[in-house]
Enzyme design. Sequence first.
Site, PDB file in Angstrom:
ATOM      1  N   TYR D 136      45.245  35.401  60.335  1.00 17.59           N
ATOM      2  CA  TYR D 136      45.372  33.892  59.993  1.00 17.59           C
ATOM      3  C   TYR D 136      46.443  33.813  58.877  1.00 17.59           C
ATOM      4  CZ  TYR D 136      43.709  28.845  59.111  1.00 17.59           C
ATOM      5  OH  TYR D 136      43.501  27.523  58.815  1.00 17.59           O
ATOM      6  N   LYS D 164      47.459  33.022  64.293  1.00 13.45           N
ATOM      7  CA  LYS D 164      47.395  31.808  63.901  1.00 13.45           C
ATOM      8  C   LYS D 164      48.119  31.578  62.748  1.00 13.45           C
ATOM      9  CE  LYS D 164      45.040  27.653  62.571  1.00 13.45           C
ATOM     10  NZ  LYS D 164      46.002  27.276  61.380  1.00 13.45           N
ATOM     11  N   VAL D 210      47.266  25.283  67.071  1.00 14.85           N
ATOM     12  CA  VAL D 210      46.123  24.805  66.574  1.00 14.85           C
ATOM     13  C   VAL D 210      46.126  24.001  65.561  1.00 14.85           C
ATOM     14  CG1 VAL D 210      44.114  25.905  65.137  1.00 14.85           C
ATOM     15  CG2 VAL D 210      45.352  27.339  66.750  1.00 14.85           C
TER      16      VAL D 210
END
Lengths: 308, 308, 308, 308
Positions: D136, D164, D210
Amino acid sequence: MTATFAGVIPPLCTPFHDDFTVDTGSLRRSVDFQLNAGVHGVFILGSSSEVAFLPDAQRRTVMETTIDEVAGRVPVLVGCIDMTTLRVAEHVRAAEAAGAAGIVVTAPYYTRTHVAEIERHFRLLRELTELPIFAYDIPMAVHTKLDGEMVLRLAEDGVIAGLKDSSGDDAGFRYVLLGKRDRGLADFAVFTGSELVVDSVLAMGADGVVPGLGNVDPAGYVAIYDHVRAGDLAAASAEQERLMRLFTITDVAPPSRMGRGSAALGAFKAAMKMRGLIDNAVMAPPQLPLNDEELVRIKDKLVAAGLL
Amino acid sequence: MTATFAGVIPPLCTPFHDDFTVDTGSLRRSVDFQLNAGVHGVFILGSSSEVAFLPDAQRRTVMETTIDEVAGRVPVLVGCIDMTTLRVAEHVRAAEAAGAAGIVVTAPYYTRTHVAEIERHFRLLRELTELPIFAYDIPMAVHTKLDGEMVLRLAEDGVIAGLKDSSGDDAGFRYVLLGKRDRGLADFAVFTGSELVVDSVLAMGADGVVPGLGNVDPAGYVAIYDHVRAGDLAAASAEQERLMRLFTITDVAPPSRMGRGSAALGAFKAAMKMRGLIDNAVMAPPQLPLNDEELVRIKDKLVAAGLL
Amino acid sequence: MTATFAGVIPPLCTPFHDDFTVDTGSLRRSVDFQLNAGVHGVFILGSSSEVAFLPDAQRRTVMETTIDEVAGRVPVLVGCIDMTTLRVAEHVRAAEAAGAAGIVVTAPYYTRTHVAEIERHFRLLRELTELPIFAYDIPMAVHTKLDGEMVLRLAEDGVIAGLKDSSGDDAGFRYVLLGKRDRGLADFAVFTGSELVVDSVLAMGADGVVPGLGNVDPAGYVAIYDHVRAGDLAAASAEQERLMRLFTITDVAPPSRMGRGSAALGAFKAAMKMRGLIDNAVMAPPQLPLNDEELVRIKDKLVAAGLL
Amino acid sequence: MTATFAGVIPPLCTPFHDDFTVDTGSLRRSVDFQLNAGVHGVFILGSSSEVAFLPDAQRRTVMETTIDEVAGRVPVLVGCIDMTTLRVAEHVRAAEAAGAAGIVVTAPYYTRTHVAEIERHFRLLRELTELPIFAYDIPMAVHTKLDGEMVLRLAEDGVIAGLKDSSGDDAGFRYVLLGKRDRGLADFAVFTGSELVVDSVLAMGADGVVPGLGNVDPAGYVAIYDHVRAGDLAAASAEQERLMRLFTITDVAPPSRMGRGSAALGAFKAAMKMRGLIDNAVMAPPQLPLNDEELVRIKDKLVAAGLL
């Protein structure tokens, strides 16, 4: 044994007429006020001079007027503030021609630089001039911090004669002072550019101070310097605290309304005008002016500091 | 209806002789190479030109040589890169005298500024010149990001004719494109300064690109531009990816050894020399040169990109 | 009249076994070493404790072991370090249960916060506990600087009992000291977290110091504190300079090889092991260990400082 | 051949009761709304969930409620957000126990880390769990950018299953996409966390998105995804632009009044409540609430986007 340069060397503001030409009359008056207050030198074309706002012709006017008015009474340091080596070199030549006692040079800016290139910058400039060079550590403006070990190496090699540290990194500054002593660099002049911890850095062994607030109250900084030399740290601290309160004039204009540069310079110039040192508090464009309410608050603070 | 300025407008590198005077012969050759590749304009005295390293006399040489060589075939945009309004104004006058088609101006730097002061900066310059002004958003150099809403307001008010966005903030860039459309600013020329997402920002509606890597391979960017206009996004993307691989020449010199500015400019100049576009890849001081191993790696990448 | 908390309160390192469980035997030995050196309190679960690396169960072990070993001889401050109010609140309850004399709390982090939300954070925590709260100003970790005026407002309102300032902003710290005096906040305990300017901030009126290097040489900091209270600033300064030299152990591992956190903590733990204070210098993952050459250089510096 | 994870996977907000316990009824309703809108997975305990504000017990409630409600219809990714390896490891165990389909892990924070330590962090976590790990990249929160080359190395070595990217660095993101293709990492799932350039990054080859704004309008993002897969980039772009306008709800509360985190989360929650997806828009402390005028402006923007 002391460094060639020592004591209180204020970074002079540049008074303007309304058309942004240099008000040489006010500049001369301001210079005499400084010398009468007992300062040990003056620094022109530093950040407080609005050097970043001055075309080259006006920089020359500031140099010639100041050096003429000082007339050898104290050393005149000249900021050669530009982005990289060849551009700085032109300012160095102008400073030499004008009769500067020393020059003040920052790290390169605008470009994304590196410590090896910063070091090369100072070494190349050293080859170009006989004038003493002060390294000017001002990350707020150039967005690079001078490496302390590099500063000491340049001092040892005779590249730089001094440091003006406006970084706010007091621990780093103290390492430079320690290195100066350990390496026997007595001639290397280490100056703080802070207005707020002058008593303590002088007590640590700094050679002097370049206080922007000295434009408004040079006598206060001379007093701190004298107190520390006389060993009276309590008196130095009391004077420093008075000046800390005065320095809050630089926060009167809020960050929501103008840049921190204009807020501070505007306050210095407004206070100088209120004290009769200059005729006009106007700042160079695109800086915004202080408003009436802000000026009233500055006046109150000058009164509280015993200056009006 | 299209903006006055559109297409591929590379920010030209400045070739030097060993003494850092401008190599006008190489500059002319490089200009012709660009025009033969089909570019729609050239941008001189931008960051890729080492403008921050060029004394004013050399800036004039670059302007005069380029504008003479271009001879009206395409528009020549000229960077007026300096710290604040009055200093920029002098460069604007020089650009007018040289015959620039437009000027490119950053936010103030060195000083700690504010959005209201940045806006005032552009508005004051607008009063000084009839030339189209491009706002140059390059926080990497000036450490301030141009506010998108301010950019659109200046465009609506006719203060600026264009934007060159080198901020890397693609979402913010897209909001400017959206605002351009919503407010009917068809003449407002919105350019990206990125080399790496040209296909996608053109597809979003950007008017053009100012790619530093275009110094090495202008034909690649012209091809992307043509593909997007022809609706062939897959071809545009394939070309963009080839150029992304080529762009890794800017990382060949590691951050531990030199500044990111020198690493990129050094790579561009080395590649231009290898391609025969300029005679000498030297960079202005205090930048450090690439080493032999790094040059070999750049050569390999040029071969891989089909350029050698 | 003095603040409730004053003097030298080192932020204790947490010794581990090889499996990263707390080595309670070494911890007890280290605590006794501190108390024998004359410290005026200990601070556990601060940044130097690797609190960011410790699961909650290990935090509890550190609290229980330390508070048991101290046995009321000095106050034990406990860091309640977590991202936001509700998570911090759980650590506060654990600290209360363990018998902490006070808690230490940072601004919120991970989230993008605001001064009004930071102030609300401290006020909400105040409603949850009777324990004295120290505000912990550590922008290096949480990427927000505590506003000085907010700190003084919280002190006046009885929300916080003290400040631990690890911001490196000595001028801002001094404004807090000035505000403390002006507003009659005698009980408000103002501590510096710096290892390097302890003599000068104590001379300015700070109540105490939380020196990470105190893990290695608490006696040095106690000596500075005693010298300043006795008015012998020269002796304080000499001791501070010895400790500045010692502090360079934290730079032995270069930035190209590991984080600045690991380099400093690794040096503290290595020095503690060399001095026999703990059995194992291992750090929690993912921190990297110092290498043999670095350990030799640390040993040399300990010898030079008279500690081996 | 496609990655294991692909498509639109919104980072779910966490609805609270007034006492900041999780409103599981609203959470279930919100989950069903997402699944009915056609999302391809959900991501819980990400930044938009206020994970930084949730004590561990509430994190468990969020996991158990969501995974129960989803009932295997789509994969549930779980954020294991904490400062360093051992603390993250505890969240990983909780996620395994709850039945997560994959976990999402940031670089270490609070501590001053290094790329070698960040890499070690992921490798150590890989040894602890069989669950797919998403790296992330969220420098806004953790103040470190993940190195692109490191990300690809971890993907090649099977350490991470996905990325992400909420860094806003679109060029860097595209290099990861290029690396994925060049190294044959078809299973490596590359997601953007941006709400604003989804059409273009999907066109470049990203596997999914996302989007925080997906809490308010998941159908819009599903439409973009479907348009891009169908090759209709114009339709994707039109939908993206509608969502860009909607996204300005996150700027309704000004930076002078509250943190950018609260302004965005407050807007998402307010919009969800207005759309009937949750009962209560309260945010966890110390975040400040939006005011009535701000709520009216959000309502207007929802109407403009066709959502009310």
